[in-house]
Structure formats: C-alpha cells, structure tokens
Design an enzyme around this catalytic site. Structure first.
Site, short mmCIF file in Angstrom:
data_model
loop_
_atom_site.label_atom_id
_atom_site.label_comp_id
_atom_site.label_asym_id
_atom_site.label_seq_id
_atom_site.Cartn_x
_atom_site.Cartn_y
_atom_site.Cartn_z
N THR A 190 72.97 112.19 17.24
CA THR A 190 73.58 112.46 17.57
C THR A 190 74.84 113.11 16.11
O THR A 190 76.02 112.88 16.33
CB THR A 190 74.19 111.13 17.91
OG1 THR A 190 74.41 110.47 16.97
CG2 THR A 190 74.13 110.67 19.55
N LYS A 191 73.89 113.26 15.37
CA LYS A 191 74.87 113.31 14.38
C LYS A 191 75.01 115.04 14.28
O LYS A 191 74.62 115.51 15.04
CB LYS A 191 72.99 113.51 12.85
CG LYS A 191 72.81 112.09 12.67
CD LYS A 191 73.69 111.11 12.03
CE LYS A 191 73.34 109.54 11.37
NZ LYS A 191 72.57 109.37 13.05
#
Length: 371
Positions: A186-187
C-alpha cells in the site's frame, strides 16, 4: 452505486502490467532469487534517488528499523525518543532490542513529532531519536539533527510513508544518520509482497547492516559469523518489481499532490480540517488525512454511499496495552490523543479520477447539510 476504494492497486497494476511481467520473467529465467543482481541494482538506484552512499535491501520495513537500530548499538537500558502517532512498528523495533521508547507529543498541524518538546525528554539514557515522516510529510529534520548533534544522539528517519518526499530541497532518507523505508504493497512505492530498505552515508553502519541481514555473516563467507544477526533479505522478484515502480514514483506522487490540492479546494468551506502542507517540504500524501469532530458518523455516512476510508491511528502508542507499564496517564500527550479520535483518510491514489473526488466531497457536504 460504484464503490470507491481507499487505494486501488489493481488500477495501478494495469498501467505497468507488461513492464512488470517482463521483469518477473527475467528473474525467473535467470534462476537467482535472493540477493541477486536485481537487489543490487535496486539498492544502487534507491541510493542515487535519495542522494546517499548506501541503500541496503531487507525483508520488510519493520526489519529495517530493527537492523538499523541494532547496527547503531541500541539495546537494553537505552531510551529512544519517538512519536506515539504512528504505526506500532516504530516503537516495536525499539522494544524488540530491549530499549525503551519515550514518546513525545505531535505538532497539531503536521502530525509529526513536536521538536519543541524533544529536549525535555533527553537524559543520560537517551541514545536515539526516531522521527516519523507521517502520511508523507517530512518532519522538521534540521532542528532534529541540531538537537541530536548537541546531545550526541543517533537519528533514524522512519520514512516508511515518505519515499519521494523532500525537506528543504533534499530527499527524505538523506537527513538522518540512517533512514528506513517500507515497500508494503500500500505504500507509494510498494511491492507485491513485503520488502524494506535502509539508507545511510555511514560506511561502517552499512557494513554492519549488510552482515546483520544474513545472520551476522561475512558477505565473502556465509559460514563465518561475527555477529548474532537476522534472516532479513529482499528477494529478487520484489526488487525487480520495485525497480519498475521506482521509475514511475515521481509522476505518481505528483498526481497524488494534484488530487490532494483538488480535495483541499473542494473541502475548504466544510467543517472538516484538511491536511496542512508546510512550505519548506514536499508532501507526497501517502494518505490524505482529514479531521472531523464527528468522525464515526461521517465515516459511516461515506461507507453507506460506497466510499472506503481508513482511520489512522485510533489508539496512540502510549495508550496501547503492551505499553501500560510505561505509565503514561490519560492526557499526558494531549495532541496525539485528540487526533486519534478525529483523523481519518479519504481515498487517494494516482488513478483516482477527479470525478470521483467531486463525488466523495459531495457526499461529505450532504452529510453536513442534513445534520
């Protein structure tokens, strides 16, 4: 009614699908899967991107914190100053080494550690400071480094959410004695699995970290062990994918900034508080965080209308069950406690359409209109 996710990794994948497949095929055809040429190339590219001498790939962002602190000699009896308004891993890494996290309250505008409160927490046991560049906005690194120099403290930037952000024209990851990144999917720069990276200009620290990630062994002889280490290696498949994504990172971050600006404009006449953006830093909006007095009701209204949100962070670290022994009283870190009850994230990613941003804001406005 179509759903709008907080983050759409499938949409991102479609934009780089062929590049990723070719990179993965190259690794599979090569037959080298751990600490091979892709990892070496990614390390060189990240070092160049951040403007540092060394980048060392590890298994995940949490390991990056642990290995960096271990290599710096942090251990039992030591205290490490950090923020309570972050993901648990920041403090967990300190505790994992037998040291004690000491929490300093946050700035109410940036949500980063309040540098004006750091000096009061320094004593003879203090060995390090871990500023967290929360949500993609850099902490006040110039002042933090000045405090650290004054007291001979090690500074480890927790840059898990901040790949590509800048402070006073310099990339985050180049300010502290070392910095850590997470490549959790998700970064802003995320893999298709776990991964992490440590950056530093310190040759000896880099040497120790490279040894620690492979059981404390000598890189030239894996059966010669000089330290008790870890098994924490970045694999070739993740490195190959991350190399593709790194080429797109700046354009994705620019798109996030543009969409954040649109949110700011559309939400300015509503009761919610939009993110503060300090003039001397480049915010890359890992998350678009707003404040609302009636968070739970607003989040529920958005959910009913097909909008995903995320609450960050509902329990500050000093109030976590595992840290009860540190005896922080209710109200001891008031800003962190206040924000934990008010803040949450709206959808934000490079592929999010402006039309959907308008829809999200219209739903927020309808909530307040009907109150």
């Amino acid at each position: 009614m179509s759903q709008i996710p907080l983050l759409d990794l499938k949409a991102q994948y479609q934009t780089i699908r062929e590049e990723v497949r070719q990179a993965v095929d190259k690794v599979l055809d090569g037959g080298r899967y751990i600490l091979g040429p892709e990892v070496k190339a990614l390390e060189e590219e990240v070092a160049a991107y951040c403007g540092v001498k060394h980048a060392i790939g590890v298994a995940n962002g949490t390991d990056a914190l642990v290995l960096a602190l271990d290599a710096a000699g942090i251990g039992p009896g030591d205290e490490v100053i950090t923020t309570p308004y972050t993901f648990f891993a920041t403090a967990e890494a300190v505790s994992r080494l037998g040291a004690t996290p000491v929490f300093v309250d946050i700035d109410p505008q940036t949500y980063n550690i309040d540098v004006k409160q750091i000096r009061a927490k320094i004593n003879s046991k203090t060995k390090a400071i871990i500023p967290v560049h929360i949500f993609g906005q850099p902490a006040d690194m110039e002042e933090i480094m000045a405090i650290a120099k004054e007291h001979n403290l090690f500074v480890l930037e927790d840059a898990a959410q901040a790949m590509g952000s800048e402070y006073k024209g310099r990339k985050i990851g180049s300010w502290g004695h070392a910095a850590t990144f997470s490549f959790f999917p998700t970064k802003n720069l995320g893999g298709y699995g776990d991964g992490g990276m440590i950056t530093t200009n310190d040759d000896e620290l880099a040497r120790k970290i490279r040894s620690l990630r492979v059981h404390g062994s000598n890189p030239e002889s894996k059966y010669y062990n000089s330290m008790i280490g870890y098994n924490s290696r970045l694999d070739e498949l993740q490195a190959a994918i991350l190399r593709i994504k790194l080429r797109h990172l700046d354009s994705w971050n620019d798109a996030r900034r543009e969409k954040a600006a649109l949110y700011d404009e559309l939400l300015k006449d509503t009761p919610v508080v939009t993110p503060y953006h300090a003039d001397d830093r480049k915010h890359i909006y890992h998350l678009y965080i707003i404040q609302a007095e009636d968070r739970e009701q607003l989040v529920g209204h958005l959910k009913e209308n097909g909008i995903s949100t995320g609450v960050y962070y509902s329990i500050p670290l000093h109030q976590q069950e595992v840290y009860k022994s540190l005896a922080y009283e209710e109200g001891s870190l008031p800003t962190s406690e206040y924000m934990s009850k008010r803040t949450f994230a709206l959808p934000l990613y490079a592929e999010l359409s402006n039309e959907n941003i308008h829809r999200i804001v219209d739903i927020i406005k309808s909530y307040y209109a009907n109150k």
